[in-house]
Scaffold this motif. Sequence first.
Motif, short mmCIF file in Angstrom:
data_model
loop_
_atom_site.label_atom_id
_atom_site.label_comp_id
_atom_site.label_asym_id
_atom_site.label_seq_id
_atom_site.Cartn_x
_atom_site.Cartn_y
_atom_site.Cartn_z
N TRP A 63 0.82 -1.20 0.00
CA TRP A 63 0.00 0.00 0.00
C TRP A 63 0.86 1.25 0.00
CZ3 TRP A 63 -1.33 -4.55 2.19
CH2 TRP A 63 -2.60 -5.05 1.87
N ALA A 64 0.35 2.28 -0.67
CA ALA A 64 1.05 3.57 -0.74
C ALA A 64 1.00 4.26 0.61
CB ALA A 64 0.38 4.45 -1.80
N GLU A 65 1.76 5.33 0.73
CA GLU A 65 1.72 6.16 1.94
C GLU A 65 0.33 6.80 2.05
OE1 GLU A 65 4.13 6.55 4.35
OE2 GLU A 65 4.94 4.84 3.25
N PRO A 66 -0.10 7.14 3.27
CA PRO A 66 -1.44 7.72 3.47
C PRO A 66 -1.62 9.06 2.73
CG PRO A 66 -0.47 7.06 5.56
CD PRO A 66 0.61 6.94 4.53
N GLU A 67 -2.79 9.20 2.12
CA GLU A 67 -3.20 10.46 1.49
C GLU A 67 -4.43 10.96 2.24
OE1 GLU A 67 -1.86 12.26 -0.98
OE2 GLU A 67 -0.20 10.85 -1.15
N PRO A 68 -4.41 12.21 2.73
CA PRO A 68 -5.55 12.70 3.52
C PRO A 68 -6.83 12.79 2.70
CG PRO A 68 -3.78 14.35 3.39
CD PRO A 68 -3.35 13.18 2.59
N LEU A 69 -7.96 12.49 3.35
CA LEU A 69 -9.28 12.67 2.76
C LEU A 69 -9.72 14.10 3.04
CD1 LEU A 69 -10.99 9.38 4.02
CD2 LEU A 69 -10.00 9.80 1.77
N ALA A 70 -10.65 14.60 2.25
CA ALA A 70 -11.17 15.95 2.47
C ALA A 70 -11.88 16.01 3.82
CB ALA A 70 -12.14 16.33 1.35
N MET A 71 -11.58 17.03 4.61
CA MET A 71 -12.24 17.20 5.90
C MET A 71 -13.64 17.78 5.69
SD MET A 71 -9.41 18.63 8.49
CE MET A 71 -7.83 18.87 7.74
N GLN A 72 -14.56 17.37 6.56
CA GLN A 72 -15.92 17.88 6.48
C GLN A 72 -16.37 18.30 7.87
OE1 GLN A 72 -18.12 14.62 4.82
NE2 GLN A 72 -17.64 15.21 2.74
N CYS A 73 -16.89 19.53 7.98
CA CYS A 73 -17.40 20.02 9.26
C CYS A 73 -18.90 19.77 9.33
CB CYS A 73 -17.15 21.52 9.38
SG CYS A 73 -15.40 21.92 9.50
N HIS A 74 -19.38 19.45 10.54
CA HIS A 74 -20.79 19.16 10.75
C HIS A 74 -21.27 19.91 11.99
CE1 HIS A 74 -20.19 15.78 8.00
NE2 HIS A 74 -19.13 15.47 8.73
N ALA A 75 -22.51 20.38 11.96
CA ALA A 75 -23.08 21.08 13.12
C ALA A 75 -23.42 20.10 14.24
CB ALA A 75 -24.33 21.85 12.70
N LYS A 76 -23.47 18.82 13.92
CA LYS A 76 -23.72 17.80 14.94
C LYS A 76 -22.99 16.54 14.54
CE LYS A 76 -28.02 16.24 12.84
NZ LYS A 76 -29.43 15.94 13.08
N GLY A 77 -22.91 15.59 15.46
CA GLY A 77 -22.23 14.33 15.18
C GLY A 77 -23.00 13.48 14.18
N THR A 78 -22.29 12.56 13.55
CA THR A 78 -22.95 11.62 12.65
C THR A 78 -23.88 10.71 13.46
OG1 THR A 78 -21.20 9.99 12.90
CG2 THR A 78 -20.97 11.56 11.07
N GLU A 79 -24.65 9.92 12.79
CA GLU A 79 -25.56 8.99 13.47
C GLU A 79 -24.79 8.06 14.41
OE1 GLU A 79 -28.47 6.91 11.13
OE2 GLU A 79 -28.79 8.66 9.87
N ASP A 80 -23.59 7.63 14.00
CA ASP A 80 -22.78 6.75 14.85
C ASP A 80 -22.42 7.43 16.16
OD1 ASP A 80 -22.85 4.66 13.03
OD2 ASP A 80 -20.94 5.19 12.11
N VAL A 81 -21.95 8.68 16.10
CA VAL A 81 -21.59 9.42 17.31
C VAL A 81 -22.81 9.63 18.19
CG1 VAL A 81 -20.84 11.68 18.19
CG2 VAL A 81 -19.55 10.56 16.37
#
Length: 98
Positions: A63-81
């Motif tokens: 596997w290649a070295e890690p490439e960052p994913l686009a960050m996303q801001c949310h006003a609340k946590g996801t359903e999992d959180v």
Amino acid sequence: TRSSTVGIYDTPFVSDAYGKEGENIWVRFETCAVCERDHTHNSLLACLSWGYEREYMGGQTGWAEPEPLAMQCHAKGTEDVQTVLESNADIAFSLQQQ
């Protein structure tokens, strides 16, 4: 209770041993800011989803070295959180937007 701002610094990494042959490795996180109160419920202020991908290269390379994913801001946590917070009796959170 904390009397000062707290900073957390982390560089998470997933070893090649967790990868599946022929598939990219996707690692995702969610970091949330919380308003901590003394005599009432704590409030979730906002969350940031982030992570990285390690592309499968094949052969001896793996596997290649890690490439960052686009960050996303949310006003609340996801359903999992939200599910984790609602189902944990040890944490007093209000998930209503303040």
